[in-house]
Design a protein around this motif. Structure first.
Motif, PDB file in Angstrom:
ATOM      1  N   CYS A  56       0.853  -1.202   0.000  1.00  0.00           N
ATOM      2  CA  CYS A  56       0.000   0.000   0.000  1.00  0.00           C
ATOM      3  C   CYS A  56       0.885   1.248   0.000  1.00  0.00           C
ATOM      4  N   PRO A  57       0.699   2.142  -0.980  1.00  0.00           N
ATOM      5  CA  PRO A  57       1.585   3.305  -1.097  1.00  0.00           C
ATOM      6  C   PRO A  57       1.426   4.327   0.028  1.00  0.00           C
ATOM      7  N   VAL A  58       0.321   4.256   0.754  1.00  0.00           N
ATOM      8  CA  VAL A  58       0.091   5.253   1.809  1.00  0.00           C
ATOM      9  C   VAL A  58      -0.087   4.599   3.189  1.00  0.00           C
ATOM     10  N   ASP A  59       0.346   3.349   3.314  1.00  0.00           N
ATOM     11  CA  ASP A  59       0.379   2.661   4.617  1.00  0.00           C
ATOM     12  C   ASP A  59      -0.968   2.671   5.353  1.00  0.00           C
ATOM     13  N   VAL A  60      -1.976   2.252   4.653  1.00  0.00           N
ATOM     14  CA  VAL A  60      -3.308   2.160   5.270  1.00  0.00           C
ATOM     15  C   VAL A  60      -3.373   1.047   6.321  1.00  0.00           C
ATOM     16  N   PHE A  61      -2.621  -0.049   6.102  1.00  0.00           N
ATOM     17  CA  PHE A  61      -2.789  -1.241   6.934  1.00  0.00           C
ATOM     18  C   PHE A  61      -1.771  -1.343   8.064  1.00  0.00           C
ATOM     19  N   GLU A  62      -2.228  -1.923   9.171  1.00  0.00           N
ATOM     20  CA  GLU A  62      -1.355  -2.263  10.302  1.00  0.00           C
ATOM     21  C   GLU A  62      -1.716  -3.676  10.745  1.00  0.00           C
ATOM     22  N   GLN A  83      -6.718   7.568   4.624  1.00  0.00           N
ATOM     23  CA  GLN A  83      -5.574   7.956   3.788  1.00  0.00           C
ATOM     24  C   GLN A  83      -5.634   7.331   2.392  1.00  0.00           C
ATOM     25  N   CYS A  84      -6.522   6.382   2.194  1.00  0.00           N
ATOM     26  CA  CYS A  84      -6.565   5.598   0.953  1.00  0.00           C
ATOM     27  C   CYS A  84      -6.720   6.500  -0.274  1.00  0.00           C
ATOM     28  N   ILE A  85      -5.948   6.206  -1.326  1.00  0.00           N
ATOM     29  CA  ILE A  85      -6.013   6.971  -2.576  1.00  0.00           C
ATOM     30  C   ILE A  85      -6.665   6.147  -3.702  1.00  0.00           C
ATOM     31  N   ASP A  86      -7.302   5.052  -3.330  1.00  0.00           N
ATOM     32  CA  ASP A  86      -8.104   4.256  -4.269  1.00  0.00           C
ATOM     33  C   ASP A  86      -7.299   3.706  -5.450  1.00  0.00           C
ATOM     34  N   CYS A  87      -6.069   3.307  -5.178  1.00  0.00           N
ATOM     35  CA  CYS A  87      -5.248   2.762  -6.271  1.00  0.00           C
ATOM     36  C   CYS A  87      -5.653   1.334  -6.614  1.00  0.00           C
ATOM     37  N   MET A  88      -6.345   0.658  -5.707  1.00  0.00           N
ATOM     38  CA  MET A  88      -6.866  -0.711  -5.897  1.00  0.00           C
ATOM     39  C   MET A  88      -5.792  -1.795  -5.884  1.00  0.00           C
ATOM     40  N   ASP A 100     -12.078  -5.200  -0.086  1.00  0.00           N
ATOM     41  CA  ASP A 100     -12.868  -4.453  -1.062  1.00  0.00           C
ATOM     42  C   ASP A 100     -12.686  -2.968  -0.770  1.00  0.00           C
ATOM     43  N   VAL A 101     -12.393  -2.200  -1.806  1.00  0.00           N
ATOM     44  CA  VAL A 101     -12.230  -0.755  -1.663  1.00  0.00           C
ATOM     45  C   VAL A 101     -13.266  -0.079  -2.551  1.00  0.00           C
ATOM     46  N   ASP A 102     -14.015   0.852  -1.985  1.00  0.00           N
ATOM     47  CA  ASP A 102     -15.039   1.549  -2.748  1.00  0.00           C
ATOM     48  C   ASP A 102     -15.000   3.027  -2.386  1.00  0.00           C
TER      49      ASP A 102
HETATM   50  S1  SF4 Z   1      -6.605   0.949  -2.580  1.00  0.00           S
HETATM   51 FE1  SF4 Z   1      -6.178   2.224  -0.758  1.00  0.00          FE
HETATM   52  S2  SF4 Z   1      -5.716   0.778   0.900  1.00  0.00           S
HETATM   53 FE2  SF4 Z   1      -5.541  -0.360  -1.046  1.00  0.00          FE
HETATM   54  S3  SF4 Z   1      -3.340  -0.250  -1.597  1.00  0.00           S
HETATM   55 FE3  SF4 Z   1      -4.387   1.473  -2.632  1.00  0.00          FE
HETATM   56  S4  SF4 Z   1      -4.209   3.236  -1.229  1.00  0.00           S
HETATM   57 FE4  SF4 Z   1      -3.734   1.353  -0.024  1.00  0.00          FE
END
Ligand code: SF4
Length: 109
Positions: A56-62, A83-88, A100-102
């Motif tokens: 994840c480019p913005v470190d959403v997960f821990e 922080q998610c940028i919806d890169c999927m 799932d990201v929406d």
């Molecule tokens: S969709 Fe969001 S949570 Fe998933 S890798 Fe991209 S920035 Fe991170």
């Protein structure tokens, strides 16, 4: 079995964890529900693979410890879902389709 992208219709929020909602049912330690809303991780599917956490480019997960869960004893928690940028990327790389990201679903801020 993949995460149900319609979970908002089939589940209810039962608690808050680490700044995000948890969608039940939850019956610890065997059943942990879906963590997060914008970035949703089905903890009952997650194997603790870690690809999402690493990539994840913005470190959403821990990591969170989930002792006694039948699939894995660590889970990727969407602790920073705002922080998610919806890169999927996480959706594409999860080996068990637990994420799932929406962009249309808004989690806690
Ligand atoms: S969709 Fe969001 S949570 Fe998933 S890798 Fe991209 S920035 Fe991170």
């Amino acid at each position: 079995m993949a995460i149900d992208p319609q979970f908002e219709e089939s589940r209810e929020v039962v608690e808050e964890h680490n700044g995000h909602d948890v969608w039940g049912p939850v019956e610890e330690p065997d059943e942990l529900g879906i963590h997060g809303t914008h970035v949703a991780v089905d903890f009952d599917i997650c194997l603790g693979d870690g690809a999402c956490l690493e990539d994840c480019p913005v470190d959403v997960f821990e990591w969170v410890d989930t002792p006694g869960h039948p699939e894995s004893e660590i889970k990727a928690d969407p602790a920073n879902e705002s922080q998610c940028i919806d890169c999927m990327l996480c959706v594409d790389i999860c080996p068990v389709d637990a994420i799932d990201v929406d962009p249309g679903r808004t989690g806690r801020k």
